[in-house]
Scaffold this motif. Sequence first.
Motif, mmCIF file in Angstrom:
data_model
loop_
_atom_site.group_PDB
_atom_site.id
_atom_site.type_symbol
_atom_site.label_atom_id
_atom_site.label_comp_id
_atom_site.label_asym_id
_atom_site.label_seq_id
_atom_site.Cartn_x
_atom_site.Cartn_y
_atom_site.Cartn_z
ATOM 1 N N ASN A 2 -29.503 40.815 -27.595
ATOM 2 C CA ASN A 2 -29.621 41.790 -26.524
ATOM 3 C C ASN A 2 -29.546 43.205 -27.127
ATOM 4 O O ASN A 2 -28.534 43.893 -27.051
ATOM 5 C CB ASN A 2 -28.485 41.585 -25.521
ATOM 6 C CG ASN A 2 -28.657 42.484 -24.301
ATOM 7 O OD1 ASN A 2 -29.766 42.929 -23.999
ATOM 8 N ND2 ASN A 2 -27.555 42.740 -23.619
ATOM 9 N N TYR A 3 -30.679 43.642 -27.749
ATOM 10 C CA TYR A 3 -30.703 44.959 -28.387
ATOM 11 C C TYR A 3 -30.726 46.063 -27.338
ATOM 12 O O TYR A 3 -31.349 45.931 -26.278
ATOM 13 C CB TYR A 3 -31.941 45.107 -29.274
ATOM 14 C CG TYR A 3 -31.922 44.214 -30.489
ATOM 15 C CD1 TYR A 3 -31.006 44.409 -31.512
ATOM 16 C CD2 TYR A 3 -32.850 43.175 -30.604
ATOM 17 C CE1 TYR A 3 -30.996 43.591 -32.628
ATOM 18 C CE2 TYR A 3 -32.849 42.347 -31.722
ATOM 19 C CZ TYR A 3 -31.922 42.560 -32.733
ATOM 20 O OH TYR A 3 -31.909 41.754 -33.824
ATOM 21 N N PRO A 4 -30.058 47.195 -27.604
ATOM 22 C CA PRO A 4 -30.083 48.297 -26.635
ATOM 23 C C PRO A 4 -31.478 48.921 -26.551
ATOM 24 O O PRO A 4 -32.190 49.003 -27.548
ATOM 25 C CB PRO A 4 -29.069 49.291 -27.201
ATOM 26 C CG PRO A 4 -29.017 48.996 -28.663
ATOM 27 C CD PRO A 4 -29.230 47.509 -28.775
ATOM 28 N N LYS A 5 -31.841 49.339 -25.360
ATOM 29 C CA LYS A 5 -33.127 49.999 -25.155
ATOM 30 C C LYS A 5 -33.009 51.470 -25.534
ATOM 31 O O LYS A 5 -32.081 52.160 -25.091
ATOM 32 C CB LYS A 5 -33.542 49.876 -23.691
ATOM 33 C CG LYS A 5 -34.916 50.462 -23.399
ATOM 34 C CD LYS A 5 -35.289 50.263 -21.943
ATOM 35 C CE LYS A 5 -36.676 50.845 -21.659
ATOM 36 N NZ LYS A 5 -37.053 50.646 -20.232
ATOM 37 N N PRO A 6 -33.934 51.985 -26.361
ATOM 38 C CA PRO A 6 -33.849 53.395 -26.777
ATOM 39 C C PRO A 6 -33.927 54.341 -25.583
ATOM 40 O O PRO A 6 -34.686 54.115 -24.645
ATOM 41 C CB PRO A 6 -35.072 53.563 -27.682
ATOM 42 C CG PRO A 6 -35.413 52.196 -28.143
ATOM 43 C CD PRO A 6 -35.064 51.285 -27.004
#
Length: 339
Positions: A2-6
């Motif tokens: 679950n990578y953070p959204k830029p």
Amino acid sequence: MNYPKPEQDFSPVHNLIIQSVSSQVVMEAVNFKLFDTLELKPASVKGLAEYFEFDELKLGSMLDLLESCDLVQNEQGLYSNTHLATEYLVSTSPLYQGLAMGLTMDFCSEVIRDMGELLKGKKSQRDDSDKKWAATDAMEGTAQESLSGGLHTTVDAICELPGFHDFKLMGDLGGNHGNYTMSVLARNPQLEGVVLDLPHVAPLAEQRCRDNGFDKRVRGMAVDMREEELPLLDFDLIFASHVLYACRGNLTPVLKKIAKSIRPGGWFCANHYAKTGSPMSTQTIASLEVITTFAGYFSHFIEPDVLEKELAECGFGNFHRTWSDSNKGILLVSAQKIG
């Protein structure tokens, strides 16, 4: 995952890194004389690749980049120089800037190479930087740079000083190549010049002026303005271009030495970068300061209000300001010795 959204746009930084290759491409094109070749006649990528024995695909990408920099133009597959390239990047042009560009690139390369050690203060470039000015390529490089913009406006402003045509002796402090001295002397036949520079530079400066036809009117004199008194010759004019910044942080003692060397009513003219009113972008100004400070100097900029205040304390007045090279933000401050 679950990578953070830029949330921020990273492309400006990304583009900055990618575009850093541009200056090296231009310098390489100058070095292998691409612009000299295109000045003779337009050529295709294929023809140029065969002539230089280069890879056609790689050369084509270089030409695309040079076109984006407005240095070459492509008309139906044939490349030719733009007016900008013809004036400054062809080695036979009287305004050729190849050595000037190379000098700046060398400073940049050394800063990049040693940035970590320089940033920590474990290494100093100042002595190496000062020694460079006596190298033939460095002297010719700074001479070329003087021709690319501000020389003519500077000389015009000096020649308009009250009493100029009665001047008999000019000192060029840190004069190096002597271009300013020779150009001013050409406008006043009774004027003689002294190029005041470091001991390893002054003889070369005198020889360069001699080679350019000023052997009886210009002499070099060795002096380190930071450590020594200037000769008490009652100069009518002392000129300094891009040299006082080397004394930033301890400028007043040098200005007092200059004042002692000028006759009453004589003039001091200082030509330097100024941030106030400069058309240069904040990024260009900041980049120049990185090069300057990492090379061992305090700053490349001297603000006119600061300079005039210190000059006034040393007995100068009647100040004049002239943008000697408005495109680069270089300002000429002229001051008359009062009394």
